[in-house]
Write an enzyme that holds these catalytic residues in place. Structure first.
Site, PDB file in Angstrom:
ATOM      1  N   LYS A 193       0.838  -1.213   0.000  1.00  0.00           N
ATOM      2  CA  LYS A 193       0.000   0.000   0.000  1.00  0.00           C
ATOM      3  C   LYS A 193       0.873   1.263   0.000  1.00  0.00           C
ATOM      4  CE  LYS A 193      -3.526   2.738   1.282  1.00  0.00           C
ATOM      5  NZ  LYS A 193      -4.745   3.015   0.600  1.00  0.00           N
TER       6      LYS A 193
ATOM      7  N   LYS B  45      -1.026  11.489   4.908  1.00  0.00           N
ATOM      8  CA  LYS B  45      -0.866  10.407   5.883  1.00  0.00           C
ATOM      9  C   LYS B  45      -0.047   9.255   5.280  1.00  0.00           C
ATOM     10  CE  LYS B  45      -3.295   6.666   8.122  1.00  0.00           C
ATOM     11  NZ  LYS B  45      -4.515   5.951   8.417  1.00  0.00           N
TER      12      LYS B  45
HETATM   13  P1  NAD Z   1     -12.960   7.497   9.448  1.00  0.00           P
HETATM   14  O1  NAD Z   1     -12.335   8.488  10.379  1.00  0.00           O
HETATM   15  O2  NAD Z   1     -14.144   7.903   8.661  1.00  0.00           O
HETATM   16  O3  NAD Z   1     -13.336   6.158  10.247  1.00  0.00           O
HETATM   17  C1  NAD Z   1     -12.607   5.661  11.358  1.00  0.00           C
HETATM   18  C2  NAD Z   1     -13.643   5.204  12.373  1.00  0.00           C
HETATM   19  O4  NAD Z   1     -12.985   4.565  13.458  1.00  0.00           O
HETATM   20  C3  NAD Z   1     -14.446   6.372  12.974  1.00  0.00           C
HETATM   21  O5  NAD Z   1     -15.838   6.165  12.765  1.00  0.00           O
HETATM   22  C4  NAD Z   1     -14.068   6.344  14.453  1.00  0.00           C
HETATM   23  O6  NAD Z   1     -15.127   6.736  15.306  1.00  0.00           O
HETATM   24  C5  NAD Z   1     -13.738   4.866  14.612  1.00  0.00           C
HETATM   25  N1  NAD Z   1     -12.982   4.584  15.830  1.00  0.00           N
HETATM   26  C6  NAD Z   1     -12.040   5.353  16.434  1.00  0.00           C
HETATM   27  N2  NAD Z   1     -11.616   4.740  17.566  1.00  0.00           N
HETATM   28  C7  NAD Z   1     -12.302   3.564  17.658  1.00  0.00           C
HETATM   29  C8  NAD Z   1     -12.305   2.497  18.599  1.00  0.00           C
HETATM   30  N3  NAD Z   1     -11.517   2.535  19.685  1.00  0.00           N
HETATM   31  N4  NAD Z   1     -13.142   1.444  18.388  1.00  0.00           N
HETATM   32  C9  NAD Z   1     -13.940   1.411  17.306  1.00  0.00           C
HETATM   33  N5  NAD Z   1     -13.978   2.406  16.373  1.00  0.00           N
HETATM   34  C10 NAD Z   1     -13.167   3.470  16.562  1.00  0.00           C
HETATM   35  O7  NAD Z   1     -11.779   7.030   8.466  1.00  0.00           O
HETATM   36  P2  NAD Z   1     -11.928   6.237   7.085  1.00  0.00           P
HETATM   37  O8  NAD Z   1     -11.859   7.204   5.955  1.00  0.00           O
HETATM   38  O9  NAD Z   1     -13.050   5.265   7.189  1.00  0.00           O
HETATM   39  O10 NAD Z   1     -10.521   5.468   7.073  1.00  0.00           O
HETATM   40  C11 NAD Z   1     -10.287   4.331   7.887  1.00  0.00           C
HETATM   41  C12 NAD Z   1      -8.932   3.746   7.525  1.00  0.00           C
HETATM   42  O11 NAD Z   1      -8.926   3.398   6.139  1.00  0.00           O
HETATM   43  C13 NAD Z   1      -7.765   4.713   7.727  1.00  0.00           C
HETATM   44  O12 NAD Z   1      -6.666   3.999   8.239  1.00  0.00           O
HETATM   45  C14 NAD Z   1      -7.508   5.256   6.337  1.00  0.00           C
HETATM   46  O13 NAD Z   1      -6.172   5.670   6.157  1.00  0.00           O
HETATM   47  C15 NAD Z   1      -7.831   4.045   5.485  1.00  0.00           C
HETATM   48  N6  NAD Z   1      -8.246   4.343   4.102  1.00  0.00           N
HETATM   49  C16 NAD Z   1      -9.133   5.346   3.858  1.00  0.00           C
HETATM   50  C17 NAD Z   1      -9.514   5.609   2.547  1.00  0.00           C
HETATM   51  C18 NAD Z   1     -10.508   6.702   2.223  1.00  0.00           C
HETATM   52  O14 NAD Z   1     -10.653   7.046   1.036  1.00  0.00           O
HETATM   53  N7  NAD Z   1     -11.231   7.255   3.194  1.00  0.00           N
HETATM   54  C19 NAD Z   1      -8.998   4.830   1.489  1.00  0.00           C
HETATM   55  C20 NAD Z   1      -8.131   3.788   1.786  1.00  0.00           C
HETATM   56  C21 NAD Z   1      -7.758   3.554   3.117  1.00  0.00           C
END
Ligand code: NAD
Length: 298
Positions: free
Chosen positions: A169, A244
């Site tokens: 990734k 990030k």
């Molecule tokens: P987001 O912030 O929308 O979602 C993360 C979720 O985790 C939130 O709803 C938060 O409340 C929850 N959370 C935090 N602490 C927690 C805990 N202790 N227990 C349970 N839930 C908890 O972020 P996202 O965009 O969904 O991204 C999530 C991951 O995927 C990240 O690592 C990001 O880098 C990766 N990612 C994101 C994308 C994108 O386009 N958004 C693409 C590829 C990868």
């Protein structure tokens, strides 16, 4: 009896991924600290529980989709002892390779199994079930999780041992960040020298400078109608997320003694742009190059 899946982290990505598992017939025990995320998961048909521990105790497979490595490790330390021995933990978050290896070690030390399985494809891919999964861990564990990956994704690659999914990734995204900056510098140089965007595209799209950043995601409006440049740089892939991922790549370059000067510089350039433009698509870096070059165009 259908497989019970614990799902922790129901944000932009995790929410629709969990919904796809429900649609495919899995029993999903879901938890997120944010009430709106829990409400949406309930509406999507998941069994929403009040704690992370409650989501794992009955599950055969536990998926996490969390903001960063610190949160993943904290959550693992909280939940591992509550799971049945031999539970398969699959972390789909994008985190440091070293954190992914540590998460796997913690899971194995507690008598469980672990995979790192970061994704690309963004929120649209999560909703459509067309994500690409890059997976690190043992072959047998990969085989056990494959049916779930196939529900949530379009392409699934077993990249190697623990942490190697994260490696794939960050290597890909480091190349993407570097190529978008390089392309943007070339476009701004062309502008200064009187080369129109259309002629630039016409030549480079079939010459040796051709790259995905140009032909699928052109950072200036016109040549690729679907690119975010035609939509005021609304993401797409936000600058904050690219920043990030480049930070994770820069950490891995340092930790592994790789002389990755361009990767490190790309991380720096996006880090600075992110302070003012984090919400814009990462291809808006072309506007930053222009600004730093004394050009007026927005
Ligand atoms: P987001 O912030 O929308 O979602 C993360 C979720 O985790 C939130 O709803 C938060 O409340 C929850 N959370 C935090 N602490 C927690 C805990 N202790 N227990 C349970 N839930 C908890 O972020 P996202 O965009 O969904 O991204 C999530 C991951 O995927 C990240 O690592 C990001 O880098 C990766 N990612 C994101 C994308 C994108 O386009 N958004 C693409 C590829 C990868």
């Amino acid at each position: 009896m259908s497989t019970t899946v614990g799902f922790l982290g129901l944000g932009h990505m995790g929410g629709p991924m969990a919904a796809n598992l429900v649609r495919a017939g899995y029993r999903v025990l879901a938890f997120d600290p944010v009430p709106a995320a829990r409400e949406q998961a309930r509406a999507d048909g998941a069994e929403v529980v009040d704690t992370a521990v409650a989501a794992v105790a009955e599950s055969e497979i536990v998926l996490t989709m969390l903001p960063n490595g610190r949160v993943v490790l904290d959550v693992y330390r909280d939940i591992l002892d509550a799971a049945k021995l031999g539970t398969l933990f699959v972390d789909c978050s994008t985190i440091d390779v070293a954190d992914a290896q540590q998460a796997a070690e913690l899971a194995v030390a507690a008598g469980h199994r672990a995979l790192d399985a970061p994704v690309s494809g963004g929120v649209a891919g999560a909703a459509a079930g067309t994500l690409t999964f890059m997976v690190g861990g043992a072959e047998t564990d990969f085989a056990a999780a494959l049916p779930l990956f196939e529900v949530m994704g379009g392409k699934v690659v077993h990249c190697g041992g623990a942490g190697v999914g994260q490696a794939a990734k960050i290597c890909n995204n480091m190349m993407l960040g570097i190529s978008m900056i390089g392309l943007s510098e070339a476009i701004v140089l062309g502008e200064k020298l009187g080369l129109s965007h259309d002629k630039f595209y016409d030549v480079v799209s079939t010459a040796s400078g051709q790259c995905w950043s140009l032909t699928s995601y052109c950072p200036v409006p016109g040549p690729v109608p679907a690119s975010p440049a035609n939509n005021d740089y609304r993401p797409g892939f936000a600058t904050a997320l690219m920043t990030k991922d480049l930070g994770l790549a820069a950490n891995a370059l340092r930790a592994n003694g790789v002389d990755g000067r361009i990767g490190a510089l790309a991380a720096e350039i996006y880090d600075r742009f992110n302070r003012t433009d984090g919400e814009r698509d990462f291809s808006a870096i072309v506007t930053d190059v222009r600004r730093r070059s004394g050009e007026e165009r927005p």
